[in-house]
Motif scaffolding. Sequence first.
Motif, mmCIF file in Angstrom:
data_model
loop_
_atom_site.group_PDB
_atom_site.id
_atom_site.type_symbol
_atom_site.label_atom_id
_atom_site.label_comp_id
_atom_site.label_asym_id
_atom_site.label_seq_id
_atom_site.Cartn_x
_atom_site.Cartn_y
_atom_site.Cartn_z
ATOM 1 N N ARG A 175 61.001 48.854 34.438
ATOM 2 C CA ARG A 175 61.170 48.342 35.806
ATOM 3 C C ARG A 175 62.453 47.522 35.941
ATOM 4 N N ALA A 176 62.889 46.913 34.860
ATOM 5 C CA ALA A 176 64.093 46.086 34.892
ATOM 6 C C ALA A 176 65.358 46.892 34.644
ATOM 7 N N ALA A 177 65.224 48.186 34.436
ATOM 8 C CA ALA A 177 66.384 49.017 34.116
ATOM 9 C C ALA A 177 67.407 48.991 35.244
ATOM 10 N N GLN A 178 68.672 49.099 34.867
ATOM 11 C CA GLN A 178 69.754 49.171 35.827
ATOM 12 C C GLN A 178 69.572 50.373 36.743
ATOM 13 N N PRO A 196 69.988 45.403 32.100
ATOM 14 C CA PRO A 196 70.939 44.290 32.247
ATOM 15 C C PRO A 196 70.482 43.077 31.441
ATOM 16 N N ARG A 197 71.392 42.492 30.669
ATOM 17 C CA ARG A 197 71.072 41.318 29.866
ATOM 18 C C ARG A 197 71.744 40.063 30.404
ATOM 19 N N ALA A 198 72.863 40.211 31.120
ATOM 20 C CA ALA A 198 73.547 39.056 31.704
ATOM 21 C C ALA A 198 74.429 39.558 32.838
ATOM 22 N N TRP A 199 74.539 38.781 33.909
ATOM 23 C CA TRP A 199 75.380 39.175 35.027
ATOM 24 C C TRP A 199 76.473 38.126 35.231
ATOM 25 N N GLY A 200 77.577 38.570 35.766
ATOM 26 C CA GLY A 200 78.679 37.649 35.999
ATOM 27 C C GLY A 200 79.590 38.149 37.110
ATOM 28 N N ILE A 201 80.726 37.492 37.247
ATOM 29 C CA ILE A 201 81.726 37.832 38.256
ATOM 30 C C ILE A 201 83.009 38.203 37.536
ATOM 31 N N GLN A 216 72.236 46.476 27.852
ATOM 32 C CA GLN A 216 71.826 46.932 26.530
ATOM 33 C C GLN A 216 71.181 48.304 26.670
ATOM 34 N N TRP A 217 71.483 49.178 25.734
ATOM 35 C CA TRP A 217 70.898 50.518 25.734
ATOM 36 C C TRP A 217 69.597 50.442 24.943
ATOM 37 N N VAL A 218 68.474 50.659 25.605
ATOM 38 C CA VAL A 218 67.149 50.565 24.995
ATOM 39 C C VAL A 218 66.520 51.952 24.932
#
Length: 305
Positions: free
Chosen positions: A68-71, A88-93, A209-211
């Motif tokens: 459910r959390a997949a990109q 997604p493991r971390a988001w930024g700008i 991350q590729w899971v």
Amino acid sequence: MSSDKLPRGRAGFTLVEVMVAMVLAIILGGVIFQVLRGESRFATVQSARQEAQQNARGALEVLASELRAAQASGLVGATASSVSFLVPRAWGISCGGGTSAQRFAVFPDLSDASVLMFEVNEATGVLGDTSAAGTGAWVPNPNPTATSRATVTSIATLDLSVSGNACEAVRPTGNTAGTGNNAGVVRGVTINGSNLPAVPAGNTLYLYQWVRYDLTQVDGEWWIRRSLSVGSSTTQQPLAGPLTGSDGLALTYWKADGTALAAPGTTLADLQQVARVGITVRASSRAKGRANQVDSLSASVQLRN
């Protein structure tokens, strides 16, 4: 009175009475044994059934929650018994600029630097909004080949206190030159890798991350395995099991209109049609023989496409 005559009431049991008593005792003992044996068997079966239910539920919850959390458009491989996707493991700008081998970004400062760096150093790639208007044009698409996918090889701290640094244009006022790299607002990073997308300054990007979830055998038992990184180069211990066999994990795929899809494999055009994934886990208890129990649980996961 003769010495060989005993008073009435003091005579012993006759042989017939002793034998009847023994037969009754044997029958009663047998009944009690059967009751205790039945209770023990019932307890064993119930324990095995509970174990199978817990195994199935645990595996299903972990896989479903991460899927459910997949990109969005994050599936990279899908078969009847395995699925790979981007989380997604971390988001930024994005700070803009850089090259396909090096990009710059700022991430929310989590106060504890080790927390953020642990998150981003797990990442194996970058997805970014490459549109000039910041409308969500995410590239590169989740192409399953490692040569065309954006991959991250290292993350380094970018000093935001130095005037003219690569992220000066998007640095919040709380991170002005001379106040140090972190002022409780953002943390600057340099992302090194290959095929990194050119994300305009101010647009969002994700470190992902590729899971992969699939089946594996351990000591003759089937288990669900969770692997990390491109090509499953980093593999965790088996996640959940034991399962009923090679059919212990069954995955099905549907389009947005509810039409069933054949397992897409790694074909990008087919993967991008998947809107929903059905998951069925068939778990088994460890008990052998008649006490061995099987439990099956299913869930349907709507993707974020």
